[in-house]
Write an enzyme that holds these catalytic residues in place. Structure first.
Site, short mmCIF file in Angstrom:
data_model
loop_
_atom_site.label_atom_id
_atom_site.label_comp_id
_atom_site.label_asym_id
_atom_site.label_seq_id
_atom_site.Cartn_x
_atom_site.Cartn_y
_atom_site.Cartn_z
N CYS A 92 -13.22 3.55 -11.39
CA CYS A 92 -14.90 4.43 -11.09
C CYS A 92 -15.50 5.64 -11.79
CB CYS A 92 -13.96 5.50 -10.14
SG CYS A 92 -12.37 4.12 -8.68
N ASN A 152 -16.08 4.88 -0.58
CA ASN A 152 -15.84 4.49 -2.11
C ASN A 152 -16.44 3.20 -2.62
OD1 ASN A 152 -14.67 4.00 -5.17
ND2 ASN A 152 -12.77 5.24 -4.01
N HIS A 179 -17.08 11.67 -8.34
CA HIS A 179 -16.66 10.18 -7.91
C HIS A 179 -16.04 10.51 -6.21
CE1 HIS A 179 -14.82 6.35 -6.65
NE2 HIS A 179 -14.05 6.97 -6.98
O1 UT7 Z 1 -11.42 5.98 -6.47
C1 UT7 Z 1 -9.75 6.10 -6.54
C2 UT7 Z 1 -9.37 4.78 -5.24
N1 UT7 Z 1 -8.06 5.32 -4.46
C3 UT7 Z 1 -8.59 6.23 -3.76
O2 UT7 Z 1 -9.05 7.27 -4.21
C4 UT7 Z 1 -7.25 6.60 -3.20
C5 UT7 Z 1 -6.81 8.17 -3.41
N2 UT7 Z 1 -5.76 8.45 -1.52
C6 UT7 Z 1 -6.14 8.49 -0.58
O3 UT7 Z 1 -7.66 8.14 -0.05
C7 UT7 Z 1 -5.27 9.02 0.43
O4 UT7 Z 1 -4.14 8.46 0.10
C8 UT7 Z 1 -5.58 7.80 1.54
C9 UT7 Z 1 -6.34 7.72 2.21
C10 UT7 Z 1 -5.40 6.11 1.06
C11 UT7 Z 1 -4.00 7.95 2.53
O5 UT7 Z 1 -3.46 9.24 3.53
P1 UT7 Z 1 -2.75 10.38 3.41
O6 UT7 Z 1 -3.36 11.53 3.83
O7 UT7 Z 1 -2.29 9.99 1.81
O8 UT7 Z 1 -2.20 9.63 4.25
P2 UT7 Z 1 -0.78 9.00 4.04
O9 UT7 Z 1 -0.41 7.84 2.72
O10 UT7 Z 1 -0.16 10.03 3.30
O11 UT7 Z 1 0.02 7.76 5.25
C12 UT7 Z 1 -0.13 9.24 6.36
C13 UT7 Z 1 0.85 8.13 7.68
C14 UT7 Z 1 1.56 7.29 7.48
O12 UT7 Z 1 2.35 6.30 8.22
P3 UT7 Z 1 3.36 7.57 8.07
O13 UT7 Z 1 4.33 6.74 7.26
O14 UT7 Z 1 3.06 8.97 8.27
O15 UT7 Z 1 4.24 6.91 9.76
C15 UT7 Z 1 0.63 5.74 6.97
O16 UT7 Z 1 1.21 4.91 6.93
O17 UT7 Z 1 -0.78 7.81 7.75
C16 UT7 Z 1 -0.49 6.40 7.89
N3 UT7 Z 1 -1.69 5.54 7.24
C17 UT7 Z 1 -2.70 4.80 8.64
N4 UT7 Z 1 -2.50 5.20 9.19
C18 UT7 Z 1 -3.79 5.16 10.33
C19 UT7 Z 1 -2.30 4.93 6.78
N5 UT7 Z 1 -3.46 4.41 6.28
C20 UT7 Z 1 -3.79 4.52 7.40
C21 UT7 Z 1 -5.48 3.98 8.40
N6 UT7 Z 1 -4.93 4.15 9.77
N7 UT7 Z 1 -5.96 3.14 7.64
#
Ligand code: UT7
Length: 331
Positions: free
Chosen positions: A116, A288, A258
């Site tokens: 990225c 993204n 980004h």
């Molecule tokens: O260019 C670089 C590419 N990558 C990135 O930029 C990724 C950077 N990270 C992020 O954008 C975020 O970490 C995410 C959007 C991927 C995830 O958001 P988060 O606020 O960090 O969520 P989390 O991983 O802490 O998960 C919170 C909850 C979890 O459930 P539990 O364990 O609390 O029950 C996940 O399983 O949200 C759940 N979850 C979802 N729920 C609904 C994860 N993905 C999803 C989803 N829909 N798509």
């Protein structure tokens, strides 16, 4: 004479494939919902390349738009740099395919892999070629067809990524032109390489997916770790750009970060006291798009009449590697 020249952005262009994948579409594919995706990422839709489109096809349209904007033709180019992690093939390079499609025989062409951060790396390489006097016109393209490497059963990654391409013509500036690339600041931390991977086609990944299914032919990500590091490294790179040039954040007209996640963008902007209306956000429209994200965001803001000639623009990015960087310019 070597070292006497500066570069400017002479033209910009972009291309987004018309097919769109919405949050409502994803709700039918994995256990997710529009509210969660919008709250956690800001993304509402992503563009998806057609079945018969490869990355160099997207590059071609974006590049033709950029060349038109710069008022030059492909045969005026001295180099073509395609920044991508989802190129047409491992070899030949996507840049060589693009060179052929543009009709620019003989022009040096190569791909640049910095995920990225690729576009900021690519602009820096172009700037250096021009500063030394070696080249006058360099085409820098950021392009991805990432959806072909996304696991549409993994709800954490499949909601994020989209396809698209953005291209800039970087040209030798006239003496005393105030609109120049001012400086860039690039970094990488290979010890964090396992946070975001796409192993397919590399020598470390066997061609039989059954042999190592945990690696898979897909983008794998440790989302929370990426998030924390993204805010940290983009903030550091912005500080570097501002400090190196003794520029106060209030002098910057637009921060173009980004486009990975709106919460990451907000956290970075907050650290510098950038008001929301000076931060370009297009992640809602594009998702993204990795190396294409900065030129796409720039183009969307330019076409909306927000970004104008003469303004001070700060670009910043992070990506797999982990790579990071910033670039300060007067557009
Ligand atoms: O260019 C670089 C590419 N990558 C990135 O930029 C990724 C950077 N990270 C992020 O954008 C975020 O970490 C995410 C959007 C991927 C995830 O958001 P988060 O606020 O960090 O969520 P989390 O991983 O802490 O998960 C919170 C909850 C979890 O459930 P539990 O364990 O609390 O029950 C996940 O399983 O949200 C759940 N979850 C979802 N729920 C609904 C994860 N993905 C999803 C989803 N829909 N798509």
């Amino acid at each position: 004479m070597a070292g006497m020249f500066r570069s400017r952005v002479a033209g910009t262009g972009s291309y987004l494939p018309p097919n769109v994948l919405t949050n409502a579409d994803l709700e039918k594919m994995v256990d997710t919902n529009d509210q969660w995706i919008v709250d956690r990422t800001g993304i509402k839709q992503r563009h998806i390349a057609a079945k018969d489109q490869v990355t160099s096809d997207l590059c071609k349209i974006a590049s033709e738009n950029a060349l038109k904007d710069a008022g030059i033709s492909a045969t005026d180019l001295d180099a073509i740099i395609v920044c991508t992690v989802s190129g047409d093939n491992i070899m030949p390079s996507t840049a060589c395919a693009l060179q052929h499609k543009l009709g620019a025989p003989g022009v040096m062409s190569f791909d640049l892999s910095a995920a990225c951060t690729g576009f900021v790396y690519g602009l820096t390489v172009a700037d250096q070629f021009i500063r030394t006097g070696m080249f006058k016109n360099v085409l820098v393209v950021g392009a991805e067809v990432l959806h072909r490497f996304v696991d549409y059963t993994d709800r954490e990654t499949c909601i994020l990524f989209g396809d698209g391409a953005g291209a800039w013509v970087v040209t030798r500036a006239q003496a005393n032109d105030p609109n120049i690339i001012i400086s860039s600041h690039l970094h990488a931390d290979g010890s964090l390489g396992d946070l975001l991977t796409l192993s397919t086609g590399g020598t470390g990944y066997p061609f039989s997916p059954a042999a190592e299914p945990e690696k898979g032919p897909y983008v794998k990500m440790k989302g929370r770790e990426i998030f924390k590091n993204a805010v940290r490294v983009m903030s550091t790179c912005c500080h570097e750009a501002l400090n190196a040039n003794k520029v106060d954040p209030s002098e910057v007209d637009w921060l173009v970060p980004h486009q990975a996640n709106n919460r990451i963008i907000e956290a970075v902007a907050e650290r510098f006291g950038f008001p929301k209306d000076k931060v370009v956000v297009s992640v809602d429209e594009t998702g993204n798009t990795s190396a294409a994200s900065i030129p796409l965001a720039f183009q969307i803001a330019k076409d909306a009449g927000k970004i104008k000639r003469g303004q001070m623009i700060l670009l910043t990015a992070f990506g797999a590697g982990l790579t990071s960087g910033s670039l300060l310019m007067r557009y």
